[in-house]
Design an enzyme around this catalytic site. Structure first.
Site, mmCIF file in Angstrom:
data_model
loop_
_atom_site.group_PDB
_atom_site.id
_atom_site.type_symbol
_atom_site.label_atom_id
_atom_site.label_comp_id
_atom_site.label_asym_id
_atom_site.label_seq_id
_atom_site.Cartn_x
_atom_site.Cartn_y
_atom_site.Cartn_z
ATOM 1 C CG ASP A 12 -2.960 7.546 -4.544
ATOM 2 O OD1 ASP A 12 -2.525 6.973 -3.622
ATOM 3 O OD2 ASP A 12 -2.824 8.736 -4.589
ATOM 4 C CE LYS A 15 -0.731 -1.071 -5.846
ATOM 5 N NZ LYS A 15 -1.145 0.575 -6.387
ATOM 6 C CE LYS A 37 4.333 -0.660 -2.158
ATOM 7 N NZ LYS A 37 3.135 -0.474 -2.922
ATOM 8 C CB THR A 41 8.845 5.024 -4.485
ATOM 9 O OG1 THR A 41 7.247 4.953 -4.654
ATOM 10 C CG2 THR A 41 9.406 3.545 -5.210
ATOM 11 N N GLY A 169 -11.482 -0.782 -4.958
ATOM 12 C CA GLY A 169 -10.677 -0.079 -3.718
ATOM 13 C C GLY A 169 -11.265 1.002 -2.851
HETATM 14 N N1 LIG Z 1 -11.497 2.416 0.986
HETATM 15 C C1 LIG Z 1 -10.955 3.602 1.368
HETATM 16 N N2 LIG Z 1 -10.865 4.226 2.510
HETATM 17 C C2 LIG Z 1 -10.284 5.373 2.961
HETATM 18 N N3 LIG Z 1 -9.319 5.680 2.330
HETATM 19 C C3 LIG Z 1 -8.892 5.073 1.292
HETATM 20 C C4 LIG Z 1 -9.410 4.012 0.775
HETATM 21 N N4 LIG Z 1 -9.125 3.455 -0.433
HETATM 22 C C5 LIG Z 1 -8.028 4.534 -0.420
HETATM 23 N N5 LIG Z 1 -7.916 5.248 0.574
HETATM 24 C C6 LIG Z 1 -6.852 6.239 0.639
HETATM 25 O O1 LIG Z 1 -6.388 6.557 -0.697
HETATM 26 C C7 LIG Z 1 -5.123 6.597 -0.703
HETATM 27 C C8 LIG Z 1 -4.336 5.407 -1.502
HETATM 28 O O2 LIG Z 1 -4.886 4.209 -0.948
HETATM 29 P P1 LIG Z 1 -3.788 2.995 -1.187
HETATM 30 O O3 LIG Z 1 -2.570 3.459 -0.233
HETATM 31 O O4 LIG Z 1 -4.393 1.885 -0.635
HETATM 32 O O5 LIG Z 1 -3.691 2.869 -2.607
HETATM 33 P P2 LIG Z 1 -2.602 2.039 -3.541
HETATM 34 O O6 LIG Z 1 -3.268 1.367 -4.630
HETATM 35 O O7 LIG Z 1 -1.988 1.126 -2.451
HETATM 36 O O8 LIG Z 1 -1.395 3.111 -3.881
HETATM 37 P P3 LIG Z 1 0.081 2.699 -4.161
HETATM 38 O O9 LIG Z 1 0.302 2.737 -5.617
HETATM 39 O O10 LIG Z 1 0.653 4.020 -3.562
HETATM 40 O O11 LIG Z 1 0.482 1.687 -3.311
HETATM 41 C C9 LIG Z 1 -4.403 6.309 0.679
HETATM 42 O O12 LIG Z 1 -4.239 7.752 1.328
HETATM 43 C C10 LIG Z 1 -5.867 5.772 1.309
HETATM 44 O O13 LIG Z 1 -5.688 5.985 2.588
HETATM 45 MG MG LIG Z 2 -0.200 0.785 -1.886
#
Ligand SMILES: Nc1ncnc2c1ncn2[C@@H]1O[C@H](COP(=O)(O)OP(=O)(O)OP(=O)(O)O)[C@@H](O)[C@H]1O
Ligand SMILES: [Mg+2]
Length: 224
Positions: A12, A15, A37, A41, A169
């Site tokens: 979260d 990424k 990907k 999950t 991020g």
């Molecule tokens: N810069 C951003 N602007 C808006 N929402 C964001 C931003 N960064 C993250 N989010 C929100 O936070 C949540 C997590 O972001 P993201 O899915 O990119 O994380 P992740 O690191 O890919 O997580 P995972 O380990 O589940 O793949 C999502 O709901 C996303 O919409």
């Molecule tokens: Mg992700």
């Protein structure tokens, strides 16, 4: 080979949004992009990280998912609980090598952080090592982020994995003191550059506006 692994300091941290931003930047410089990907999950059919990437980037990006497990857990645990087959490291690495082509960058998004198990016997760090692909660490920016970013970079380096840099991020419009200081401290404590930050809210933008936000990201290292 132009394969880059996108990992994070945690789940979260952004990424997927950062991967989408890199894809947009690379497209504007004329590169083809595939986002992989390996294991998704906890998402119903028709949703997930690659759906998010396509929504933000548009249909120019190619996306590939190898396995999908129902519960939002580390992939090996989610697979085990559902009685589903786990991914094989050698097979996964071979499939990713096959996607590599001149003029194309393959971005591989892990699940959670660097040492999360994709299958019982391998992590995204093992995949990076097998492919000799560098990792990029998407990091949180607030209090506590220096430690988790430094740990992640150190763990990658100890395994002989190159670290391209960090990406913030989610940068709030009005960052607190820790976040403001961390923007300067993160490269100091990790020894790798901060390639840019994704502004908070960018995940909700349409592709045109998202492309403008992504312009601040240094995607040059991902063309090599
Ligand atoms: N810069 C951003 N602007 C808006 N929402 C964001 C931003 N960064 C993250 N989010 C929100 O936070 C949540 C997590 O972001 P993201 O899915 O990119 O994380 P992740 O690191 O890919 O997580 P995972 O380990 O589940 O793949 C999502 O709901 C996303 O919409
Ligand atoms: Mg992700």
């Amino acid at each position: 080979m132009t394969v880059h692994i996108i990992t994070g300091t945690n789940t979260d941290v952004g990424k997927t949004i950062a991967t989408a931003a890199l894809a947009v930047r690379l497209h504007t410089t004329g590169r083809a992009v595939t986002v992989v990907k390996p294991a998704q999950t906890g998402e119903p059919e028709g949703q997930g990280d690659l759906t998010t990437v396509r929504r933000l980037v548009g249909e120019t990006v190619t996306t590939v998912e190898f396995a999908r497990y129902p519960e939002p857990l580390a992939p090996n645990l989610s697979a085990r609980r559902a009685g589903l087959r786990q991914l094989d490291l050698v097979e996964t690495a071979a499939k990713i090598r096959d996607l590599d082509a001149p003029g194309r960058t393959v971005l591989v998004e892990g699940a959670g952080g660097l040492l999360v198990r994709i299958a019982d016997d391998w992590t995204i760090a093992d995949l990076a090592a097998d492919l000799a692909a560098p990792v990029t660490v998407v990091t949180s920016l607030g209090l506590g982020s220096l430690n988790s970013a430094a740990l992640t970079v150190e763990a990658a380096r100890r395994r002989g994995i190159g670290v391209t840099g960090l990406i913030g991020g989610c940068l709030p419009p009005d960052p607190d003191l820790a976040t403001r200081l961390n923007l300067r401290e993160l490269p100091e404590v990790t020894g790798v550059p901060l390639l840019g930050c994704i502004p908070q809210g960018a995940g909700n933008l349409d592709p045109e506006k998202f492309a403008r936000v992504a312009e601040h990201l240094d995607a040059e290292p991902f063309s090599r």
